[in-house]
Design an enzyme around this catalytic site. Structure first.
Site, PDB file in Angstrom:
ATOM      1  N   ARG A   1      -4.517   3.698 -13.738  1.00  0.00           N
ATOM      2  CA  ARG A   1      -3.866   3.138 -14.925  1.00  0.00           C
ATOM      3  C   ARG A   1      -3.689   4.191 -16.005  1.00  0.00           C
ATOM      4  O   ARG A   1      -2.705   4.168 -16.749  1.00  0.00           O
ATOM      5  CB  ARG A   1      -4.692   1.971 -15.478  1.00  0.00           C
ATOM      6  CG  ARG A   1      -4.679   0.740 -14.606  1.00  0.00           C
ATOM      7  CD  ARG A   1      -5.634  -0.307 -15.142  1.00  0.00           C
ATOM      8  NE  ARG A   1      -5.766  -1.409 -14.205  1.00  0.00           N
ATOM      9  CZ  ARG A   1      -6.916  -1.969 -13.863  1.00  0.00           C
ATOM     10  NH1 ARG A   1      -8.046  -1.528 -14.393  1.00  0.00           N
ATOM     11  NH2 ARG A   1      -6.944  -2.962 -13.002  1.00  0.00           N
TER      12      ARG A   1
ATOM     13  N   GLU B   1      -1.433  -2.102 -10.598  1.00  0.00           N
ATOM     14  CA  GLU B   1      -2.631  -1.656 -11.326  1.00  0.00           C
ATOM     15  C   GLU B   1      -2.971  -2.609 -12.473  1.00  0.00           C
ATOM     16  O   GLU B   1      -3.430  -2.205 -13.531  1.00  0.00           O
ATOM     17  CB  GLU B   1      -2.467  -0.228 -11.874  1.00  0.00           C
ATOM     18  CG  GLU B   1      -1.796   0.768 -10.970  1.00  0.00           C
ATOM     19  CD  GLU B   1      -2.553   1.055  -9.700  1.00  0.00           C
ATOM     20  OE1 GLU B   1      -3.644   0.500  -9.517  1.00  0.00           O
ATOM     21  OE2 GLU B   1      -2.052   1.832  -8.878  1.00  0.00           O
TER      22      GLU B   1
ATOM     23  N   ILE C   1       0.832  -1.195   0.000  1.00  0.00           N
ATOM     24  CA  ILE C   1       0.000   0.000   0.000  1.00  0.00           C
ATOM     25  C   ILE C   1       0.873   1.255   0.000  1.00  0.00           C
ATOM     26  O   ILE C   1       1.488   1.600   1.015  1.00  0.00           O
ATOM     27  CB  ILE C   1      -0.959   0.000   1.214  1.00  0.00           C
ATOM     28  CG1 ILE C   1      -1.728  -1.329   1.304  1.00  0.00           C
ATOM     29  CG2 ILE C   1      -1.894   1.193   1.129  1.00  0.00           C
ATOM     30  CD1 ILE C   1      -2.520  -1.678   0.052  1.00  0.00           C
TER      31      ILE C   1
ATOM     32  N   LEU D   1      -9.068   2.120  -9.951  1.00  0.00           N
ATOM     33  CA  LEU D   1      -7.852   1.586 -10.558  1.00  0.00           C
ATOM     34  C   LEU D   1      -7.730   2.013 -12.012  1.00  0.00           C
ATOM     35  O   LEU D   1      -6.631   2.253 -12.519  1.00  0.00           O
ATOM     36  CB  LEU D   1      -7.825   0.065 -10.456  1.00  0.00           C
ATOM     37  CG  LEU D   1      -7.610  -0.517  -9.060  1.00  0.00           C
ATOM     38  CD1 LEU D   1      -7.684  -2.040  -9.108  1.00  0.00           C
ATOM     39  CD2 LEU D   1      -6.261  -0.077  -8.506  1.00  0.00           C
TER      40      LEU D   1
END
Length: 392
Positions: free
Chosen positions: A251, A371, A166, A247
């Site tokens: 990306r 990702e 994380i 996400l």
């Protein structure tokens, strides 16, 4: 001499405002970040809390979001900013991406008005940091298998589980945590929870011994009977599609960002080849070297054109998840190939922190994976092309 941008006339495809944003970020990165990045990488640290307010003053945190102190810039402008940040180091772009595209986007898209007012202005200013807790020790590419659970207990929720890898985790003021919410007899559904730092039962431990993204804060999060009030839930988050939407935003930044790392490697290799003499003439004067440089410039330029095209699609609200996968796969795959090839031009000097190429290559090993791994994005494209699901 021409640059890759000049070779492909990239500036002609940008508006005056986009060029100004790009150049402003590039100047900040050159003056504030680049002089220190090798030392931060070697030490395995990054002064996130010191740098975040400076990024906030530039409007780079959540810059694609509207309102709540966010800059409300275009997707293309955000991508160009990511490119300049990652030209310094992937860790810098990762911090900005996690703050804006993951944590802030989750609150902006799925949070209540009270949650937005509580967190987003401070996060946009860099006065508060966020992290995004989705990945678990045993569940990366398959987030639907997560074991983290939040169970109803009266009006409260009790959260148990763990998250891993994380970014910003141990310095964040708030964690956006995704868990299966179990509410009575209803089928568990993935929901987002806001967990402030210091909540009893919540611990964040920084991860060390990394060989990649060393100039970045990475942590493991643990939740041991963490009691949260009812208003900790992001009310509009329901199902795995919620974190996956965030996400997708992250990306998009990588599509541009990874090319920034590749560009920095190529620039370093060209300069080195022009000044390094081998057998009484510059390395740049050899056909094999020029062949390598030409091929890398071609792939970098094609990647930049694709990134800009996807940025325009996103600004028009027309981009698809498959197109983002195509961009992320192409940019990361070509960027790491360029970084590795540049290292061969620099020879032994290429393995030192006096030059950026192996640092970028090491970072891109992570960018290629997070990702969505390259293999996952291949399968996303394969499913789109064949209508056959090969994930299982």
């Amino acid at each position: 001499m021409v640059t890759v941008d000049e070779l492909f006339a990239i500036d002609s495809l940008l508006s005056g405002e986009e060029r100004e944003i790009r150049d402003t970020v590039a100047a900040f990165a050159a003056q504030r970040l680049r002089p220190h990045i090798a030392d931060w990488f070697e030490a395995g640290t990054f002064p996130a809390r010191e740098i975040a307010p400076e990024l906030g003053k530039l409007g780079l945190l959540g810059m694609h979001l509207e309102g709540y102190g966010c800059a409300g810039m275009s997707a293309t402008a955000y991508g160009l900013a990511c490119q300049e940040l990652e030209a310094v180091d992937s860790g810098v772009r990762s911090m900005v991406s996690v703050q804006g595209s993951l944590a802030m986007t989750a609150i902006h898209r799925f949070g209540s008005e009270e949650q937005k007012q509580r967190w987003l202005p401070d996060m946009a200013a860099g006065d508060a940091l966020g992290c995004f807790g989705l990945t678990e020790p045993d569940f990366g590419s398959n987030p639907g298998g997560m074991r983290t659970r939040a169970k109803r207990d009266g009006d409260d929720w009790v959260l148990n589980g763990s998250k891993m890898w994380i970014t910003n985790g141990s310095v964040a003021d708030v964690a956006v945590v995704w868990a299966y919410a179990e509410d009575g007899d209803a089928k568990p559904v993935v929901r987002g929870f806001l967990v402030p730092a210091g909540t009893p039962g919540f611990t964040a431990r920084e991860m060390h011994r990394k060989l990649s993204l060393r100039a970045s804060i990475t942590a493991e999060l643990d939740f041991d009977d963490v009691r949260l009030p009812a208003d900790a839930v992001l009310p509009e988050s329901r199902g795995l599609s919620s974190p996956l939407a965030c996400l997708s935003e992250a990306r998009f930044g990588i599509i541009f960002g990874a090319l920034g790392a590749a560009r920095d490697c190529l620039s370093a290799a060209i300069e080195y080849a022009r000044t390094r003499e081998v057998f009484d003439k510059p390395l740049a004067g050899y056909q094999l070297t020029q062949g390598k440089l030409a091929d890398m410039a071609l792939e970098l330029g094609k990647g930049q054109l694709l990134a800009l095209h996807l940025g325009r699609l996103k600004d028009r609200g027309e981009i698809s998840a498959e197109q983002i996968s195509a961009g992320k796969l192409n940019s990361t795959r070509e960027a790491i190939a360029i970084a590795r090839e540049c290292r061969t031009i620099l020879g032994a000097n290429g393995i030192t922190l006096d030059y950026p190429v192996l640092r970028h290559a090491n970072n891109l090993e992570s960018v290629l994976t997070y990702e969505g791994t390259a293999e996952v994005h291949q399968l996303v494209l394969g499913k789109a092309l064949t209508d056959a699901n090969a994930f299982r």
